[in-house]
Design a protein around this motif. Structure first.
Motif, short mmCIF file in Angstrom:
data_model
loop_
_atom_site.label_atom_id
_atom_site.label_comp_id
_atom_site.label_asym_id
_atom_site.label_seq_id
_atom_site.Cartn_x
_atom_site.Cartn_y
_atom_site.Cartn_z
N ALA A 156 73.68 16.27 28.18
CA ALA A 156 74.60 15.35 27.49
C ALA A 156 73.97 14.84 26.20
CB ALA A 156 74.96 14.18 28.41
N VAL A 157 72.69 14.54 26.25
CA VAL A 157 72.02 14.04 25.04
C VAL A 157 71.99 15.15 23.99
CG1 VAL A 157 69.90 13.05 24.09
CG2 VAL A 157 70.64 12.41 26.39
N GLN A 158 71.72 16.38 24.43
CA GLN A 158 71.71 17.50 23.47
C GLN A 158 73.08 17.66 22.82
OE1 GLN A 158 70.14 20.33 26.31
NE2 GLN A 158 68.19 20.47 25.22
N LEU A 159 74.12 17.56 23.62
CA LEU A 159 75.48 17.68 23.08
C LEU A 159 75.77 16.56 22.08
CD1 LEU A 159 78.29 19.05 23.11
CD2 LEU A 159 78.88 17.56 25.06
N ALA A 160 75.38 15.34 22.45
CA ALA A 160 75.64 14.20 21.56
C ALA A 160 74.88 14.38 20.24
CB ALA A 160 75.23 12.89 22.24
N LEU A 161 73.62 14.83 20.32
CA LEU A 161 72.82 15.02 19.10
C LEU A 161 73.45 16.08 18.20
CD1 LEU A 161 69.21 14.83 20.62
CD2 LEU A 161 70.26 13.16 19.08
N GLU A 162 73.95 17.13 18.86
CA GLU A 162 74.61 18.21 18.10
C GLU A 162 75.85 17.66 17.36
OE1 GLU A 162 76.83 21.91 19.88
OE2 GLU A 162 74.85 21.67 20.79
N ARG A 163 76.63 16.86 18.05
CA ARG A 163 77.85 16.32 17.43
C ARG A 163 77.52 15.31 16.33
NH1 ARG A 163 81.57 15.89 22.86
NH2 ARG A 163 82.15 18.09 22.84
N ILE A 164 76.49 14.53 16.56
CA ILE A 164 76.10 13.54 15.54
C ILE A 164 75.64 14.28 14.28
CG2 ILE A 164 74.31 11.82 14.99
CD1 ILE A 164 74.57 10.92 17.99
N ARG A 165 74.85 15.35 14.48
CA ARG A 165 74.37 16.15 13.35
C ARG A 165 75.56 16.74 12.58
NH1 ARG A 165 71.67 20.21 15.85
NH2 ARG A 165 70.48 18.65 16.96
N GLU A 166 76.53 17.23 13.34
CA GLU A 166 77.71 17.84 12.72
C GLU A 166 78.46 16.81 11.86
OE1 GLU A 166 79.91 20.28 15.62
OE2 GLU A 166 81.66 19.29 14.75
N VAL A 167 78.64 15.61 12.41
CA VAL A 167 79.38 14.59 11.64
C VAL A 167 78.58 14.21 10.40
CG1 VAL A 167 80.31 12.23 11.69
CG2 VAL A 167 80.48 13.67 13.72
N ARG A 168 77.25 14.08 10.56
CA ARG A 168 76.43 13.70 9.39
C ARG A 168 76.45 14.80 8.33
NH1 ARG A 168 71.67 11.62 12.86
NH2 ARG A 168 72.18 9.42 13.12
N ALA A 189 83.28 9.78 12.64
CA ALA A 189 82.28 9.04 11.87
C ALA A 189 82.16 7.62 12.41
CB ALA A 189 82.66 9.02 10.40
N GLU A 190 83.26 7.05 12.84
CA GLU A 190 83.23 5.69 13.38
C GLU A 190 82.48 5.60 14.70
OE1 GLU A 190 87.31 4.56 13.44
OE2 GLU A 190 87.38 4.31 11.27
N LYS A 191 82.31 6.76 15.35
CA LYS A 191 81.62 6.77 16.65
C LYS A 191 80.12 6.99 16.52
CE LYS A 191 85.56 8.51 19.23
NZ LYS A 191 86.05 9.65 20.02
#
Ligand code: FES
Ligand code: FES
Length: 178
Positions: A150-162, A171-173
Motif C-alpha cells: 500500500a505504501v508503494q502504491l501511495a508513493l507511486e501515485r504521489i510521484r505521478e501527481v507531483r 493534488a488536494e490529496k
C-alpha cells in the motif's frame, strides 16, 4: 491534584480544557476531545497504535502528558486532510483500502500517522526504507506485506501527481507538511 488550564491546537482548531497534570495525551485526545481514531494498545510506547503528530513529528501519545502538548500543534488521524471532518480519503488511505493493508484496523491510524514524513520525501524510496519507516508499529493481523504494498502504491501515485500535476482532485490529496 490541582487541574491545569491547557490550550492545544488539535487538527487546526484550538482546544481548551482544565485537566489533571497526569493525564496522558492519548487519553486527552480520546476522552476529553472525543477523537477516538487514535487507538491505545500497549500504553507504554511499544505498539505505535497511539501515534499522532506533534508539531509535525510523529510521536506516541501514550508517552506524552497532555500538559506537555500545551500550545503545540497536534494532528490526529481525523486531521489528515484539510476540511476535516468532511474529507475524502487521502492517497495513502485509499492505497490501504485497495491493497487490503488492514484487517481489524486497530493498528491502522498509528501506521498512517507514522508514515506521513515518508510520504513527504522526494527521493526514490526502497522497500527497505518503507520497512524502516514501519518498524515502530505493530500489526497483529496482516503480516505487513500488504502494508508495504500500500505504501508503494501511495508513493507511486504521489510521484505521478507531483510529476504530471494530474487532476486537481488528486493534488488536494497530497500529504501536506505541517
Ligand atoms: S499505545 Fe502508545 S505505543 Fe502502544
Ligand atoms: S490490522 Fe489488525 S492489528 Fe493491524
Amino acid at each position: 491534584m490541582e487541574k491545569r488550564e491547557v490550550e492545544i491546537e488539535l487538527n487546526g482548531c484550538p482546544y481548551r480544557a482544565r485537566i489533571e497534570p497526569r493525564l496522558l495525551l492519548s487519553d486527552f485526545i480520546r476522552h476529553e476531545a472525543r477523537l477516538t481514531g487514535t487507538h491505545v494498545g500497549c500504553e507504554h510506547g511499544v505498539c505505535g497504535a497511539c501515534t499522532v503528530e506533534i508539531d509535525g513529528t510523529p510521536m506516541r501519545s501514550c508517552l506524552v502528558l497532555a500538559v506537555q502538548a500545551r500550545n503545540r500543534q497536534v494532528r490526529t488521524v481525523e486531521g489528515l486532510t484539510d476540511g476535516w471532518p468532511d474529507h475524502e480519503l487521502t492517497i495513502l488511505q485509499e492505497a490501504f483500502h485497495e491493497k487490503h493493508a488492514l484487517q481489524c484496523g486497530f493498528c491502522t491510524p498509528g501506521f498512517l500517522m507514522s508514515l506521513q514524513p515518508l510520504l513527504l520525501e522526494e527521493r526514490e524510496l526502497s522497500e527497505e526504507d518503507i520497512q524502516v519507516a514501519l518498524s515502530g508499529n505493530l500489526c497483529r493481523c496482516t503480516g505487513y506485506r500488504n502494508i508495504v504494498a500500500a505504501v508503494q502504491l501511495a508513493l507511486e501515485r504521489i510521484r505521478e501527481v507531483r510529476n504530471t500535476g494530474s487532476s486537481q482532485e488528486n493534488a488536494e490529496k497530497l500529504p501536506q507538511r505541517r
